[in-house]
Design a protein around this motif. Structure first.
Motif, PDB file in Angstrom:
ATOM      1  N   PHE A 153       0.816  -1.210   0.000  1.00 36.85           N
ATOM      2  CA  PHE A 153       0.000   0.000   0.000  1.00 36.85           C
ATOM      3  C   PHE A 153       0.854   1.267   0.000  1.00 36.85           C
ATOM      4  N   VAL A 154       2.160   1.096   0.132  1.00 43.47           N
ATOM      5  CA  VAL A 154       3.034   2.260   0.159  1.00 43.47           C
ATOM      6  C   VAL A 154       3.229   2.761  -1.267  1.00 43.47           C
ATOM      7  N   ARG A 155       3.634   1.831  -2.129  1.00 46.84           N
ATOM      8  CA  ARG A 155       3.879   2.181  -3.524  1.00 46.84           C
ATOM      9  C   ARG A 155       2.691   1.689  -4.356  1.00 46.84           C
ATOM     10  N   ASP A 156       2.178   2.500  -5.240  1.00 48.10           N
ATOM     11  CA  ASP A 156       1.153   2.034  -6.167  1.00 48.10           C
ATOM     12  C   ASP A 156      -0.061   1.425  -5.461  1.00 48.10           C
ATOM     13  N   GLY A 157      -0.430   2.012  -4.318  1.00 44.68           N
ATOM     14  CA  GLY A 157      -1.501   1.456  -3.502  1.00 44.68           C
ATOM     15  C   GLY A 157      -2.805   1.233  -4.251  1.00 44.68           C
ATOM     16  N   GLY A 158      -3.138   2.161  -5.159  1.00 43.49           N
ATOM     17  CA  GLY A 158      -4.402   2.065  -5.893  1.00 43.49           C
ATOM     18  C   GLY A 158      -4.491   0.802  -6.721  1.00 43.49           C
ATOM     19  N   LEU A 159      -3.425   0.496  -7.433  1.00 43.86           N
ATOM     20  CA  LEU A 159      -3.400  -0.694  -8.277  1.00 43.86           C
ATOM     21  C   LEU A 159      -3.487  -1.958  -7.416  1.00 43.86           C
ATOM     22  N   ALA A 160      -2.758  -1.973  -6.304  1.00 47.47           N
ATOM     23  CA  ALA A 160      -2.774  -3.139  -5.417  1.00 47.47           C
ATOM     24  C   ALA A 160      -4.197  -3.408  -4.913  1.00 47.47           C
ATOM     25  N   VAL A 161      -4.902  -2.350  -4.525  1.00 42.95           N
ATOM     26  CA  VAL A 161      -6.279  -2.504  -4.026  1.00 42.95           C
ATOM     27  C   VAL A 161      -7.172  -3.100  -5.118  1.00 42.95           C
ATOM     28  N   GLN A 162      -7.009  -2.595  -6.341  1.00 43.18           N
ATOM     29  CA  GLN A 162      -7.798  -3.119  -7.471  1.00 43.18           C
ATOM     30  C   GLN A 162      -7.569  -4.608  -7.687  1.00 43.18           C
ATOM     31  N   VAL A 163      -6.302  -4.997  -7.672  1.00 47.19           N
ATOM     32  CA  VAL A 163      -5.948  -6.398  -7.917  1.00 47.19           C
ATOM     33  C   VAL A 163      -6.490  -7.280  -6.788  1.00 47.19           C
ATOM     34  N   LEU A 164      -6.307  -6.835  -5.546  1.00 42.02           N
ATOM     35  CA  LEU A 164      -6.796  -7.620  -4.400  1.00 42.02           C
ATOM     36  C   LEU A 164      -8.301  -7.783  -4.471  1.00 42.02           C
ATOM     37  N   ASP A 165      -8.976  -6.737  -4.902  1.00 46.46           N
ATOM     38  CA  ASP A 165     -10.426  -6.784  -5.012  1.00 46.46           C
ATOM     39  C   ASP A 165     -10.874  -7.822  -6.044  1.00 46.46           C
ATOM     40  N   ARG A 166     -10.164  -7.874  -7.164  1.00 45.55           N
ATOM     41  CA  ARG A 166     -10.491  -8.877  -8.189  1.00 45.55           C
ATOM     42  C   ARG A 166     -10.261 -10.292  -7.657  1.00 45.55           C
ATOM     43  N   LEU A 167      -9.163 -10.478  -6.917  1.00 44.07           N
ATOM     44  CA  LEU A 167      -8.839 -11.798  -6.362  1.00 44.07           C
ATOM     45  C   LEU A 167      -9.909 -12.222  -5.367  1.00 44.07           C
ATOM     46  N   ARG A 168     -10.314 -11.269  -4.542  1.00 50.47           N
ATOM     47  CA  ARG A 168     -11.315 -11.516  -3.530  1.00 50.47           C
ATOM     48  C   ARG A 168     -12.642 -11.946  -4.156  1.00 50.47           C
ATOM     49  N   LYS A 169     -13.004 -11.285  -5.240  1.00 50.53           N
ATOM     50  CA  LYS A 169     -14.268 -11.604  -5.921  1.00 50.53           C
ATOM     51  C   LYS A 169     -14.229 -12.999  -6.540  1.00 50.53           C
ATOM     52  N   LEU A 170     -13.019 -13.505  -6.775  1.00 51.78           N
ATOM     53  CA  LEU A 170     -12.881 -14.871  -7.292  1.00 51.78           C
ATOM     54  C   LEU A 170     -13.003 -15.907  -6.177  1.00 51.78           C
ATOM     55  N   GLY A 171     -13.078 -15.440  -4.925  1.00 57.82           N
ATOM     56  CA  GLY A 171     -13.215 -16.365  -3.796  1.00 57.82           C
ATOM     57  C   GLY A 171     -11.899 -16.724  -3.129  1.00 57.82           C
ATOM     58  N   ILE A 172     -10.813 -16.093  -3.584  1.00 58.06           N
ATOM     59  CA  ILE A 172      -9.499 -16.343  -2.990  1.00 58.06           C
ATOM     60  C   ILE A 172      -9.401 -15.598  -1.656  1.00 58.06           C
ATOM     61  N   LYS A 173      -8.739 -16.209  -0.679  1.00 53.37           N
ATOM     62  CA  LYS A 173      -8.605 -15.595   0.651  1.00 53.37           C
ATOM     63  C   LYS A 173      -7.375 -14.686   0.688  1.00 53.37           C
ATOM     64  N   LEU A 174      -7.475 -13.613   1.432  1.00 52.00           N
ATOM     65  CA  LEU A 174      -6.380 -12.641   1.501  1.00 52.00           C
ATOM     66  C   LEU A 174      -5.892 -12.476   2.934  1.00 52.00           C
ATOM     67  N   SER A 175      -4.569 -12.551   3.115  1.00 50.23           N
ATOM     68  CA  SER A 175      -3.979 -12.347   4.440  1.00 50.23           C
ATOM     69  C   SER A 175      -3.015 -11.173   4.415  1.00 50.23           C
ATOM     70  N   LEU A 176      -3.002 -10.444   5.517  1.00 46.28           N
ATOM     71  CA  LEU A 176      -2.065  -9.341   5.681  1.00 46.28           C
ATOM     72  C   LEU A 176      -0.951  -9.821   6.602  1.00 46.28           C
ATOM     73  N   ASP A 177       0.236 -10.010   6.001  1.00 46.18           N
ATOM     74  CA  ASP A 177       1.374 -10.660   6.666  1.00 46.18           C
ATOM     75  C   ASP A 177       2.188  -9.652   7.478  1.00 46.18           C
ATOM     76  N   ASP A 178       2.878 -10.126   8.499  1.00 45.87           N
ATOM     77  CA  ASP A 178       3.827  -9.312   9.275  1.00 45.87           C
ATOM     78  C   ASP A 178       3.191  -8.034   9.789  1.00 45.87           C
ATOM     79  N   PHE A 179       1.918  -8.115  10.169  1.00 46.51           N
ATOM     80  CA  PHE A 179       1.178  -6.906  10.497  1.00 46.51           C
ATOM     81  C   PHE A 179       1.824  -6.133  11.646  1.00 46.51           C
ATOM     82  N   GLY A 180       1.917  -4.827  11.465  1.00 45.61           N
ATOM     83  CA  GLY A 180       2.477  -3.959  12.503  1.00 45.61           C
ATOM     84  C   GLY A 180       3.921  -3.588  12.262  1.00 45.61           C
ATOM     85  N   THR A 181       4.531  -4.162  11.232  1.00 44.79           N
ATOM     86  CA  THR A 181       5.944  -3.869  10.989  1.00 44.79           C
ATOM     87  C   THR A 181       6.133  -2.894   9.829  1.00 44.79           C
TER      88      THR A 181
END
Ligand code: C2E
Ligand code: MG
Ligand code: MG
Ligand code: MG
Length: 282
Positions: A153-181
């Motif tokens: 989300f630091v670099r090119d955040g908009g594109l990343a959100v778009q891609v994640l949204d498409r993946l999510r709509k396909l039913g794929i699960k999304l995890s946020l790794d190393d949270f807080g670092t």
């Protein structure tokens, strides 16, 4: 594990986290033909339910590189080099396809988590390559979890959100790794629904040492995740002390050496054969 733990003249090599410029050049050179000469393989680390019998919920696929010149090279060292050389796209695609194929050998309901770099996520045709991997292996989308870090989300955040949204709509699960670092804001959590937040091991270590700040941060992360209907996984639980501490916080899942080190694919399969045969562990 013997290959990793010793007997290697380049042993000290893998323990220095960051490669210097000369090392990076040499590693990049070696990485260029690593895929074609089958130097990569995957290990799998169990992720277990935090409650009850600590049943296995899934495995995280972790990339291993055994190079003829250098022996085992840590992903902490070669992944950044692969990212800079844009080799992470073909390598990551190999990981994805291999992990999906392997997961088909496990009982239904057992998930597989695959780490995805930002350059890979935002590369041309990434969503299509994920769809292709699922199609070719027959793995249902809901059994695949893609792990990304806040850095996306630091670099090119908009594109990343778009891609994640498409993946999510396909039913794929999304995890946020190393949270807080990471260094990004929490705002992105209102734009993209993650299924799981993985609480970084550094907080687990601190909490187990009684560090009030780490305890407060884990509590706050779990409370926030609960409110957002996101599950939490505690990363890197190594011993009973850390487990006892973590269990007070109400994380949903746990991953760490205490429950299992990253292991060969066949060893992961054997975990199911060892339990009641011909019965699904799901
Ligand atoms: P990660 O995704 O946060 O993976 C967890 C790391 O923590 C793994 O290190 C794992 O072996 C280690 N770990 C698990 N439990 C414990 C524990 O109880 N104690 C300790 N001290 N460590 C534990 P590993 O395999 O060296 O991987 C390091 C990082 O490399 C990963 O961190 C991930 O960011 C990256 N990585 C690994 N495989 C891939 C891949 O296929 N693609 C990409 N893009 N990155 C990968
Ligand atoms: Mg991960
Ligand atoms: Mg992690
Ligand atoms: Mg971590």
């Amino acid at each position: 594990r013997s290959k990793e733990d010793g007997g290697n003249v380049h042993h000290s090599y893998q323990h220095k986290l960051h490669a210097n410029a000369e090392e990076r050049r040499v590693l990049e050179f070696e990485l260029r033909n690593a895929l074609d000469s089958n130097q990569f393989y995957l290990e799998y680390q169990p992720v277990v339910d935090a409650n009850g019998e600590h049943a296995i919920a899934g495995f995280e696929a972790l990339l291993r590189w055994n190079n003829p010149k250098f022996g085992m090279v840590s992903p902490a060292k070669f992944i950044p080099v692969a990212e800079d050389a844009r080799l992470i796209v073909p390598i990551g695609n190999w990981v994805l396809r291999q992990a999906c194929a392997d997961a088909m050998k496990w009982p239904e309901g057992i998930k597989v988590a695959v780490n995805v770099s930002v350059d890979q996520l935002t590369s041309q045709g990434f969503v299509e390559s994920v769809v292709q991997a699922l199609h070719d292996t027959g793995l249902p989308a809901w059994r695949l979890e893609l792990e990304v870090t806040e850095s996306i989300f630091v670099r090119d955040g908009g594109l990343a959100v778009q891609v994640l949204d498409r993946l999510r709509k396909l039913g794929i699960k999304l995890s946020l790794d190393d949270f807080g670092t990471g260094y990004s804001s929490l705002g992105y959590l209102s734009n993209i629904r993650f299924d799981t937040i993985k609480v970084d091991r550094s907080f687990v270590i601190g909490a187990a040492k009684g560090k009030a700040e780490c305890i407060a941060i884990i509590r706050a992360v779990v409370a926030m995740a609960d409110a957002l209907d996101i599950a939490t996984t505690a990363e890197g639980v190594e011993n009973e002390n850390e487990l006892a501490m973590i269990q007070q916080f109400g994380c949903d899942k746990i991953q760490g050496y205490y429950f299992g080190r990253p292991m060969a694919f066949l060893d992961a399969c054997a975990l199911f054969q060892a339990s009641v045969p011909s019965r699904s562990v799901a």
